[in-house]
Design an enzyme around this catalytic site. Structure first.
Site, PDB file in Angstrom:
ATOM      1  N   PHE A   1       0.826  -1.239   0.000  1.00  0.00           N
ATOM      2  CA  PHE A   1       0.000   0.000   0.000  1.00  0.00           C
ATOM      3  C   PHE A   1       0.845   1.266   0.000  1.00  0.00           C
ATOM      4  O   PHE A   1       0.499   2.242   0.686  1.00  0.00           O
ATOM      5  CB  PHE A   1      -0.929   0.038   1.221  1.00  0.00           C
ATOM      6  CG  PHE A   1      -1.986  -1.024   1.230  1.00  0.00           C
ATOM      7  CD1 PHE A   1      -2.896  -1.118   0.193  1.00  0.00           C
ATOM      8  CD2 PHE A   1      -2.087  -1.925   2.285  1.00  0.00           C
ATOM      9  CE1 PHE A   1      -3.881  -2.087   0.195  1.00  0.00           C
ATOM     10  CE2 PHE A   1      -3.073  -2.899   2.297  1.00  0.00           C
ATOM     11  CZ  PHE A   1      -3.966  -2.978   1.247  1.00  0.00           C
TER      12      PHE A   1
ATOM     13  N   GLY B   1     -30.962  11.898  -3.384  1.00  0.00           N
ATOM     14  CA  GLY B   1     -31.903  10.825  -3.694  1.00  0.00           C
ATOM     15  C   GLY B   1     -31.287   9.849  -4.703  1.00  0.00           C
ATOM     16  O   GLY B   1     -30.088   9.571  -4.660  1.00  0.00           O
TER      17      GLY B   1
ATOM     18  N   GLU C   1      -3.104   6.169   6.865  1.00  0.00           N
ATOM     19  CA  GLU C   1      -2.327   6.794   7.960  1.00  0.00           C
ATOM     20  C   GLU C   1      -2.795   6.381   9.349  1.00  0.00           C
ATOM     21  O   GLU C   1      -2.777   7.181  10.289  1.00  0.00           O
ATOM     22  CB  GLU C   1      -2.337   8.324   7.845  1.00  0.00           C
ATOM     23  CG  GLU C   1      -1.806   8.780   6.515  1.00  0.00           C
ATOM     24  CD  GLU C   1      -0.758   9.855   6.582  1.00  0.00           C
ATOM     25  OE1 GLU C   1      -0.330  10.214   7.680  1.00  0.00           O
ATOM     26  OE2 GLU C   1      -0.376  10.327   5.527  1.00  0.00           O
TER      27      GLU C   1
ATOM     28  N   SER D   1      -9.172   4.341  12.165  1.00  0.00           N
ATOM     29  CA  SER D   1      -9.880   5.058  13.239  1.00  0.00           C
ATOM     30  C   SER D   1      -9.700   4.345  14.577  1.00  0.00           C
ATOM     31  O   SER D   1      -9.592   4.996  15.632  1.00  0.00           O
ATOM     32  CB  SER D   1     -11.367   5.157  12.908  1.00  0.00           C
ATOM     33  OG  SER D   1     -11.518   5.917  11.744  1.00  0.00           O
TER      34      SER D   1
END
Ligand SMILES: Cc1cc2nc3c(=O)[nH]c(=O)nc-3n(C[C@H](O)[C@H](O)[C@H](O)COP(=O)(O)OP(=O)(O)OC[C@H]3O[C@@H](n4cnc5c(N)ncnc54)[C@H](O)[C@@H]3O)c2cc1C
Length: 377
Positions: A150, A334, A358, A361
């Protein structure tokens, strides 16, 4: 006009000329952004927060944070490429010696060289102390072997800041940071990752097969790589938070405009109280996230000891807000919000990525709670 205002004005010009007209090409069709990155270097955007001594403009990190918010409104890709480049640049500023700074920072500040920060591995992201890439001393060099995953800017970068174990027995304290050049023999870049959003985003795995780097390219001393990486990420998380704020601001703008143009039963949907309530919630949470991100940037500028806490709170909260706000935006649109014809669906997909990049959470919450719990003992 003072330098700070000049830089903000220059950044707006840059966005109007080089990003806005190409937004769809970059963010929908996947137009590579390397030329735009180089232009950003010429415009001085990269140099904003870097020390004058090494060719930077010496402005506060807060100024760069404001620019990152403006950039990511129109191109998350450009903002993230710049962010990853600065992340690696800060690793040299934080961990490097004078000679290394003089050798690399001026060219990085001008965007002549592109940099990349290589910490994550296929088997470990959240726990960097478990990396297995190794650097073994051999005469006047280290020989690096291992695989990174990554890695943003892999494929376009000229230099990589690579974290590798120089002492397998010492966990995080056995990690050292190295400057590896893309031309060094034995490096190969894997297939570009295709993410849920940002089709132009350069990110791939890297394989190091007996890559020889001279002692000169060890950042600082052996065993200091983990600390350098953590201090660097404290700065990078502010930029990621800023990008999340930019995405949120854009989603709100799109939703507010659409709500005044879309008529149901002869009334714009903006006249419905529930839509007004969504818009109010979106606006308040964006402003709160923005203030927190700017506060973290201020902590960085002041060299405050609680920067890690603020950087984690800013990144955690701003990315959460980006997901919530872009979801509301899709709701306000919508059925059209679910189609590729409008920006909000891709902003929603992009926002999700900020909750992972980075440090996830969950990891930000660990950092935050550790600080708070330590403080009450
Ligand atoms: C777009 C993008 C760009 C990136 N760019 C870079 C780059 O330039 N350089 C680089 O080095 N890396 C980069 N990364 C990697 C990124 O930093 C990692 O993906 C991230 O740190 C998470 O690691 P992981 O993917 O291995 O997930 P894992 O560590 O496998 O985590 C999986 C899940 O477990 C949870 N988890 C893990 N540990 C704990 C714990 N202790 N407590 C509670 N929950 C936990 C996580 O929060 C997550 O939900 C990038 C990733 C993305 C998506």
């Amino acid at each position: 006009m003072d330098l700070e205002n000049e830089v903000i004005k220059g950044s707006k010009d840059f966005i109007n000329h080089y990003i806005k007209p190409h937004e769809s090409k970059i963010e929908i069709e996947g137009l590579p952004v390397i030329d735009i990155f180089k232009k950003a270097g010429e415009y001085g955007l990269i140099a904003i927060p870097l020390p004058e001594k090494y060719g930077g403009l010496g402005l506060p990190y807060k100024t760069f944070t404001r620019v990152a918010m403006m950039l990511s409104k129109y191109s998350g890709t450009v903002a993230m490429v710049l962010g990853a480049h600065l992340l690696a640049t800060y690793a040299i500023l934080i961990g490097g010696n004078e000679e290394q700074k003089k050798e690399y920072i001026p060219r990085l500040a001008r965007g002549e060289l592109i940099a990349s920060f290589a910490l994550t591995e296929p088997s470990t992201g959240s726990d960097p102390s478990a990396i297995t890439t190794e650097a073994v001393k051999d005469e006047d060099s280290y020989i690096i072997n291992g695989t990174k995953a990554f890695i943003t800017n892999a494929g376009i970068a000229d230099i990589f800041i690579v974290m590798a174990k120089t002492d397998r027995e010492r966990g995080a304290r056995g990690i050292s940071a190295f400057i590896v050049e893309s031309q060094d023999e034995g490096i190969s870049v894997g297939k570009r990752e295709e993410f849920m959003a940002l089709p132009a985003f350069p990110n791939a795995s890297l394989v190091f097969n007996n890559v020889r780097v001279r002692f000169f390219r060890l950042l600082g001393s052996e065993g200091t790589g983990f600390i350098t990486a953590m201090k660097t990420l404290d700065i990078g998380r502010i930029a990621t938070g800023a990008s999340a704020v930019g995405v949120s601001q854009r989603a709100l703008e799109e939703a507010a405009k659409y709500s005044q143009e879309r008529y149901i039963s002869g009334r714009p949907i903006s006249s419905f109280e529930i839509i007004q309530s969504y818009i109010a919630d979106m606006a308040v949470s964006i402003e709160t996230a923005k203030l927190l991100v700017l506060e973290a940037a201020q902590k960085r500028d002041e060299g405050a000891g609680d920067l890690p806490l603020y950087a984690a709170m800013a990144k955690y909260y701003a990315s959460k807000v980006a997901v919530d706000v872009s979801r509301y935006a899709v709701q306000i649109f919508g059925g059209y919000g679910c189609t590729k014809g409008y920006a909000v669906e891709r902003l929603y997909r992009e926002a999700k990525m900020y909750e992972i990049v980075e440090g996830t959470s969950e990891i930000q919450k660990l950092i935050i709670s550790n600080h708070i719990l330590k403080g009450v003992h």
